[in-house]
Design a protein around this motif. Structure first.
Motif, PDB file in Angstrom:
ATOM      1  N   PRO A   1       6.919  -9.803   0.197  1.00 36.70           N
ATOM      2  CA  PRO A   1       5.793  -9.812   1.134  1.00 36.70           C
ATOM      3  C   PRO A   1       4.531 -10.304   0.478  1.00 36.70           C
ATOM      4  O   PRO A   1       4.399 -10.325  -0.741  1.00 36.70           O
ATOM      5  CB  PRO A   1       5.655  -8.328   1.497  1.00 36.70           C
ATOM      6  CG  PRO A   1       6.105  -7.627   0.253  1.00 36.70           C
ATOM      7  CD  PRO A   1       7.188  -8.476  -0.346  1.00 36.70           C
ATOM      8  N   ALA A   2       3.564 -10.674   1.297  1.00 34.21           N
ATOM      9  CA  ALA A   2       2.239 -11.010   0.787  1.00 34.21           C
ATOM     10  C   ALA A   2       1.481  -9.711   0.604  1.00 34.21           C
ATOM     11  O   ALA A   2       0.877  -9.180   1.529  1.00 34.21           O
ATOM     12  CB  ALA A   2       1.522 -11.941   1.766  1.00 34.21           C
ATOM     13  N   VAL A   3       1.541  -9.179  -0.621  1.00 30.46           N
ATOM     14  CA  VAL A   3       1.014  -7.836  -0.877  1.00 30.46           C
ATOM     15  C   VAL A   3      -0.433  -7.850  -1.344  1.00 30.46           C
ATOM     16  O   VAL A   3      -1.007  -6.803  -1.582  1.00 30.46           O
ATOM     17  CB  VAL A   3       1.885  -7.115  -1.926  1.00 30.46           C
ATOM     18  CG1 VAL A   3       3.296  -6.960  -1.421  1.00 30.46           C
ATOM     19  CG2 VAL A   3       1.875  -7.888  -3.253  1.00 30.46           C
ATOM     20  N   GLU A   4      -1.002  -9.021  -1.491  1.00 25.60           N
ATOM     21  CA  GLU A   4      -2.355  -9.085  -2.037  1.00 25.60           C
ATOM     22  C   GLU A   4      -3.361  -8.342  -1.165  1.00 25.60           C
ATOM     23  O   GLU A   4      -4.313  -7.743  -1.665  1.00 25.60           O
ATOM     24  CB  GLU A   4      -2.789 -10.549  -2.207  1.00 25.60           C
ATOM     25  CG  GLU A   4      -2.029 -11.311  -3.288  1.00 25.60           C
ATOM     26  CD  GLU A   4      -0.650 -11.749  -2.822  1.00 25.60           C
ATOM     27  OE1 GLU A   4      -0.361 -11.586  -1.615  1.00 25.60           O
ATOM     28  OE2 GLU A   4       0.137 -12.240  -3.650  1.00 25.60           O
ATOM     29  N   CYS A   5      -3.153  -8.380   0.149  1.00 29.95           N
ATOM     30  CA  CYS A   5      -4.105  -7.754   1.059  1.00 29.95           C
ATOM     31  C   CYS A   5      -3.686  -6.344   1.469  1.00 29.95           C
ATOM     32  O   CYS A   5      -4.339  -5.741   2.322  1.00 29.95           O
ATOM     33  CB  CYS A   5      -4.279  -8.618   2.314  1.00 29.95           C
ATOM     34  SG  CYS A   5      -4.970 -10.259   1.976  1.00 29.95           S
ATOM     35  N   ILE A   6      -2.587  -5.845   0.902  1.00 31.62           N
ATOM     36  CA  ILE A   6      -2.095  -4.520   1.267  1.00 31.62           C
ATOM     37  C   ILE A   6      -2.247  -3.579   0.086  1.00 31.62           C
ATOM     38  O   ILE A   6      -1.715  -3.829  -0.998  1.00 31.62           O
ATOM     39  CB  ILE A   6      -0.614  -4.577   1.708  1.00 31.62           C
ATOM     40  CG1 ILE A   6      -0.438  -5.537   2.887  1.00 31.62           C
ATOM     41  CG2 ILE A   6      -0.117  -3.194   2.089  1.00 31.62           C
ATOM     42  CD1 ILE A   6       1.004  -5.701   3.334  1.00 31.62           C
ATOM     43  N   ASP A   7      -2.970  -2.504   0.283  1.00 34.89           N
ATOM     44  CA  ASP A   7      -3.147  -1.484  -0.748  1.00 34.89           C
ATOM     45  C   ASP A   7      -1.982  -0.505  -0.650  1.00 34.89           C
ATOM     46  O   ASP A   7      -1.897   0.289   0.293  1.00 34.89           O
ATOM     47  CB  ASP A   7      -4.477  -0.762  -0.534  1.00 34.89           C
ATOM     48  CG  ASP A   7      -4.712   0.327  -1.571  1.00 34.89           C
ATOM     49  OD1 ASP A   7      -4.108   0.240  -2.664  1.00 34.89           O
ATOM     50  OD2 ASP A   7      -5.485   1.269  -1.287  1.00 34.89           O
ATOM     51  N   GLN A   8      -1.066  -0.560  -1.606  1.00 36.75           N
ATOM     52  CA  GLN A   8       0.140   0.263  -1.577  1.00 36.75           C
ATOM     53  C   GLN A   8      -0.009   1.460  -2.510  1.00 36.75           C
ATOM     54  O   GLN A   8      -0.411   1.303  -3.662  1.00 36.75           O
ATOM     55  CB  GLN A   8       1.359  -0.558  -1.990  1.00 36.75           C
ATOM     56  CG  GLN A   8       1.599  -1.779  -1.122  1.00 36.75           C
ATOM     57  CD  GLN A   8       2.782  -2.586  -1.607  1.00 36.75           C
ATOM     58  OE1 GLN A   8       3.917  -2.146  -1.516  1.00 36.75           O
ATOM     59  NE2 GLN A   8       2.512  -3.771  -2.137  1.00 36.75           N
ATOM     60  N   THR A   9       0.315   2.637  -2.022  1.00 36.81           N
ATOM     61  CA  THR A   9       0.270   3.848  -2.825  1.00 36.81           C
ATOM     62  C   THR A   9       1.517   4.680  -2.574  1.00 36.81           C
ATOM     63  O   THR A   9       2.168   4.559  -1.520  1.00 36.81           O
ATOM     64  CB  THR A   9      -0.979   4.698  -2.511  1.00 36.81           C
ATOM     65  OG1 THR A   9      -1.015   4.973  -1.100  1.00 36.81           O
ATOM     66  CG2 THR A   9      -2.249   3.980  -2.924  1.00 36.81           C
ATOM     67  N   LEU A  10       1.822   5.552  -3.539  1.00 38.99           N
ATOM     68  CA  LEU A  10       3.035   6.367  -3.482  1.00 38.99           C
ATOM     69  C   LEU A  10       2.682   7.822  -3.759  1.00 38.99           C
ATOM     70  O   LEU A  10       1.946   8.119  -4.715  1.00 38.99           O
ATOM     71  CB  LEU A  10       4.051   5.863  -4.515  1.00 38.99           C
ATOM     72  CG  LEU A  10       5.318   6.688  -4.699  1.00 38.99           C
ATOM     73  CD1 LEU A  10       6.180   6.655  -3.449  1.00 38.99           C
ATOM     74  CD2 LEU A  10       6.113   6.173  -5.910  1.00 38.99           C
TER      75      LEU A  10
END
Length: 523
Positions: free
Chosen positions: A217-226
């Motif tokens: 995916p284009a993850v640059e604009c998505i802030d992913q946290t766990l």
């Protein structure tokens, strides 16, 4: 409005006007790669994830093809067929055809299960240029001869991998067998497993293949946290995050329908309006839920992966992976619902101990680990290494260890070693019928041996020679069914009995047997 990039793809003026009306200025990569080939009449195999603009990539060329001058029949047959796996996706595709073909004058219909057939049959009887359908309802209507597919010129299979997962592939093959051989066929899929490739090879003729980074995916604009959290505390954490971050538009993914219902109920109890869609919901309910979510009346939508395939809402700010997906590509589909059209978005994932293997698959697909939030109110430790130990200890505390074969009365048997005048009796459980099946003979042996010594010291009223010893040797004497004294007593006194005369052993055996009978009767 002038759209040079779309115009360069070969789109006609009605399509350009529709795009301008919808506010589009630049084509997406899948549109740039696919539209020229489709306008040229080529078959196409497209691999593109959700949110890449693939609906417009096949809808615009289809509309332009159907607008070409031709013979207009009074009762027009279906000329373009689009097959989609879910009702929501079918409705979304039909809506897109209506938007892009607003000035084309084409008739269209959308048929799917979960609602009555009568309105759909009436629409088909009036004549249809573009038919969007789910496999099951389409086969039903075709079997009842309410739909004629003999004049289809363009056939589109959308989300083919999801149709494979849902078991629709055999239905798709039946549908394709009803179509004319001379047609243009398009197949789109977010992933390309072997079964989809084989399906494409059987339907497509010398297709053009277009791949738009389907695996990452284009993850640059998505802030992913766990967040590591125990399974039983996920719902509390979800409520906490929604309230703390004041989230106004979020999509929560659950792996099961029952789980989705429980999540939505927990949110309602916490005062957070939430809708839920899955396969068990009626179509009317699902439509109302989606309308409320799109309008903002319901800020949170809980959905299963299959039901969410048709969700196309541009302003979703947060994605919650309440359960880790079993397939890493599904994670890509989920988080692709946010950060659309260049906007930013947030993807929050929960993970318990049992889901760590699925998390590793996702991180392997992404090529990097997802940042972990190590401090939150529902985590008793910190760091990903400590989470499994926390959960394992929690599971063990709920199921105390117990040796193999131990029953509910094991504690009573452990106290049998203390002196008692009743020790010669068989252990009696709560039902009064003898010792429980799971109780060990080892615990009753001391009591039995104590009883033998007491009997041996009693006055030997029956010790004189006579018929009793002989009769007792040859005549069986009844005992309680659960009496365990015989095998343990023999073990305890084997050496002493081996040195006693035969007559004495017979007399002693008779005394024991008679004592056992009288004690059982007295009890």
């Amino acid at each position: 409005m002038h759209l040079p990039e779309f115009e360069a793809l070969g789109l006609a003026l009605p399509c350009l006007e529709a795009l301008a009306h919808e506010g589009y200025e630049h084509p997406t990569p899948i549109q740039t790669a696919a539209i020229p080939h489709l306008l040229a009449g080529r078959d196409l195999l497209g691999c593109a994830q959700t949110g890449t603009g693939k609906t417009a990539a096949f809808a615009l060329p289809t509309i332009q093809f159907l607008m070409k001058p031709g013979v207009r029949r009074e009762n027009r047959k279906v000329r373009a067929l689009v097959v989609a796996p879910t009702r929501e996706l079918a409705i979304q595709i039909d809506s897109s055809f209506g938007a892009y073909g607003r000035s084309a004058g084409l008739k269209r219909a959308c048929v799917y299960g979960g609602v009555g057939k009568a309105p759909q049959i009436r629409a088909l009887e009036r004549g249809v240029d573009v038919l969007v359908a789910t496999p099951g309802r389409l086969l039903d209507l075709a079997g009842e001869r309410f739909v004629d597919l003999s004049a289809v010129e363009i056939a589109v299979l959308d989300e083919a991998d999801r149709m494979l997962d849902m078991g629709f592939i055999h239905d798709v093959k039946r549908i394709m067998a009803m179509l004319p051989k001379n047609r243009q066929t398009l197949l789109f899929s977010a992933t390309m497993p072997t079964e989809i490739v084989d399906l494409a090879n059987s339907f497509l003729r010398n297709p053009v293949r277009v791949d738009i980074d389907p695996e990452k995916p284009a993850v640059e604009c998505i802030d992913q946290t766990l967040y590591y959290v125990e399974k039983g505390e996920k719902r509390e954490l979800l409520v906490h995050l929604i309230k703390e971050q004041k989230i106004q538009r979020a999509l929560v993914f659950s792996k099961t329908k029952h789980g989705a219902d429980r999540i939505a109920k927990s949110l309602h109890l916490a005062g957070i309006p939430a809708g839920v869609i899955h396969a068990n919901k009626g179509q009317g309910n699902r439509t109302r839920t989606m309308d409320a979510f799109r309008s903002g009346e319901t800020p949170i939508l809980v959905a299963t992966d299959i039901a969410a395939r048709g969700i196309d809402v541009d302003d979703i700010t947060h994605i919650f992976n309440f359960d880790q997906p079993t397939e890493p590509e599904t994670y890509v589909h989920r988080i692709g619902r946010t950060a659309r059209a260049g906007a930013s978005g947030t993807a929050i994932s929960f993970c318990d101990t049992e889901e760590k293997k699925f998390l590793r698959q996702v991180e392997r697909l992404l090529g990097r680990p997802i940042p972990v939030v190590k401090e939150h109110p529902y985590m008793r430790g910190s760091g990903r290494e400590t989470a499994p130990d926390i959960d394992d200890e929690h599971d063990r505390s709920r199921q105390p260890g117990r040796k193999e074969g131990q029953g509910r009365f094991q504690g009573r048997g452990a106290r049998q070693g203390r002196p008692t005048t009743q020790s010669s009796r068989p252990s009696v459980g709560r039902d009064g019928r003898g010792s429980p099946a799971g109780e060990s003979r080892r615990n009753t042996a001391p009591a039995v041996q104590s009883g033998r010594r007491s009997a041996a010291n009693e006055p030997r009223r029956d010790s004189r020679p006579g018929p009793v010893p002989v009769r007792q040797r040859n005549t069986p004497v009844s005992r309680p069914d659960n009496d365990e004294r015989k095998p343990t007593a023999r073990t305890g006194e084997s050496n002493r009995n081996s040195r006693a005369p035969a007559a004495s052993r017979d007399v002693r055996s008779a005394i024991d047997e008679l004592t056992g009978r009288s004690s059982s009767l007295g009890r």
